[in-house]
Design an enzyme around this catalytic site. Structure first.
Site, PDB file in Angstrom:
ATOM      1  N   SER A  33      55.472 -54.749 -19.453  1.00 14.20           N
ATOM      2  CA  SER A  33      55.353 -55.957 -18.620  1.00 14.20           C
ATOM      3  C   SER A  33      55.154 -57.223 -19.448  1.00 14.20           C
ATOM      4  O   SER A  33      55.471 -58.322 -18.998  1.00 14.20           O
ATOM      5  CB  SER A  33      54.189 -55.805 -17.632  1.00 14.20           C
ATOM      6  OG  SER A  33      52.979 -55.538 -18.324  1.00 14.20           O
ATOM      7  N   GLY A  70      54.833 -51.523 -16.676  1.00 11.91           N
ATOM      8  CA  GLY A  70      54.175 -50.232 -16.523  1.00 11.91           C
ATOM      9  C   GLY A  70      54.592 -49.188 -17.537  1.00 11.91           C
ATOM     10  O   GLY A  70      54.019 -48.097 -17.581  1.00 11.91           O
ATOM     11  N   ASN A  98      50.096 -50.295 -22.419  1.00 12.86           N
ATOM     12  CA  ASN A  98      49.730 -49.436 -21.279  1.00 12.86           C
ATOM     13  C   ASN A  98      49.125 -48.118 -21.746  1.00 12.86           C
ATOM     14  O   ASN A  98      48.264 -47.550 -21.055  1.00 12.86           O
ATOM     15  CB  ASN A  98      50.954 -49.184 -20.394  1.00 12.86           C
ATOM     16  CG  ASN A  98      51.346 -50.415 -19.602  1.00 12.86           C
ATOM     17  OD1 ASN A  98      50.496 -51.049 -18.976  1.00 12.86           O
ATOM     18  ND2 ASN A  98      52.614 -50.783 -19.641  1.00 12.86           N
ATOM     19  N   ASP A 179      44.775 -61.577 -13.625  1.00  8.31           N
ATOM     20  CA  ASP A 179      44.384 -60.211 -13.995  1.00  8.31           C
ATOM     21  C   ASP A 179      43.739 -60.150 -15.378  1.00  8.31           C
ATOM     22  O   ASP A 179      43.190 -59.117 -15.769  1.00  8.31           O
ATOM     23  CB  ASP A 179      45.575 -59.256 -13.918  1.00  8.31           C
ATOM     24  CG  ASP A 179      46.719 -59.614 -14.868  1.00  8.31           C
ATOM     25  OD1 ASP A 179      46.543 -60.494 -15.736  1.00  8.31           O
ATOM     26  OD2 ASP A 179      47.805 -59.008 -14.734  1.00  8.31           O
ATOM     27  N   HIS A 182      47.916 -60.349 -18.419  1.00 11.57           N
ATOM     28  CA  HIS A 182      49.269 -60.863 -18.644  1.00 11.57           C
ATOM     29  C   HIS A 182      49.256 -62.367 -18.916  1.00 11.57           C
ATOM     30  O   HIS A 182      48.658 -63.130 -18.155  1.00 11.57           O
ATOM     31  CB  HIS A 182      50.161 -60.546 -17.432  1.00 11.57           C
ATOM     32  CG  HIS A 182      50.382 -59.084 -17.240  1.00 11.57           C
ATOM     33  ND1 HIS A 182      49.580 -58.324 -16.394  1.00 11.57           N
ATOM     34  CD2 HIS A 182      51.276 -58.237 -17.789  1.00 11.57           C
ATOM     35  CE1 HIS A 182      49.997 -57.074 -16.429  1.00 11.57           C
ATOM     36  NE2 HIS A 182      51.022 -56.990 -17.280  1.00 11.57           N
TER      37      HIS A 182
END
Length: 211
Positions: A33, A70, A98, A179, A182
């Site tokens: 991402s 993801g 991730n 979040d 990012h």
């Protein structure tokens, strides 16, 4: 008329060499991402902004954003062949965030990244690694095992390494989305600015090999 014919003849002879000399480097950013640009406009994603920054310096690249939100390192390996088509000159690998966030065994991450680099090298495709750092919540032992993957692979395969993809951006609330993971568009600008010297050197090596 004769001049036009002469010009046409000259163009026929000269153009192929000229076109080859200025042929854009075909680059693929294989990532998650952080490359895909989750939460951003298409033009704000890392590969797009990197391409524009390179073009501003007169460096022609044909950039493909192969970021999948993801994705783990194993996921990147599973889709490697169709994400990196034949004719690709170089791949910037941005994977592993991730894996660390999910606490995946670093041995699995190491194996997946090793496979990716080895397969690309076997295809005569240049590789640049973007390192990741494990979050502190899994402890020092996990972090040591995870963080060593990228410098180890860079040394093993003799490929350039940008030590930490999120350098200058991680943990800065102003440069990250809600979040906290990012980057914002401004955060991507910081990443591009910081990584540019490494990318330019990488592209220089590719250009030398193509001569």
């Amino acid at each position: 008329m004769h001049i036009a014919v002469l010009m046409l003849a000259l163009m026929t002879v000269v153009n192929p060499a000229w076109a080859e000399a200025t042929k854009p480097v075909k680059l693929v950013v294989l990532g998650d991402s952080l490359s895909a640009g989750l939460g951003l406009q298409v033009q704000e994603a890392f590969p797009t902004k990197l391409q524009k920054a390179l073009q501003a310096k007169g460096i022609a690249v044909d950039m493909t954003n192969a970021g999948v939100s993801g994705d783990t390192s194993s996921g990147g390996r599973d889709r490697l062949d169709w994400s990196v088509p034949d004719g690709t000159d170089g791949v910037i690998i941005e994977l592993g965030a991730n894996d660390a966030l999910r606490g995946i065994d670093p041995d699995l991450t190491r194996t997946a990244l090793t496979d990716i680099v080895a397969r690309l090298k076997a295809r005569k495709i240049a590789v640049m690694l973007c390192g990741m750092l494990a979050p502190p919540n899994y402890g020092a032992e996990y972090a040591a095992r995870f963080n060593s993957i990228y410098p180890d692979l860079a040394k093993k395969f003799d490929v350039p390494l940008y030590p930490f993809f999120l350098d200058g951006v991680a943990a800065d609330a102003k440069l990250n989305q809600a979040d906290g993971i990012h980057p914002t568009a401004a955060g991507v600008d910081i990443i591009v600015g910081n990584i540019m010297p490494t990318v330019e050197a990488f592209l220089g090596t590719i250009s030398e090999q193509r001569r």
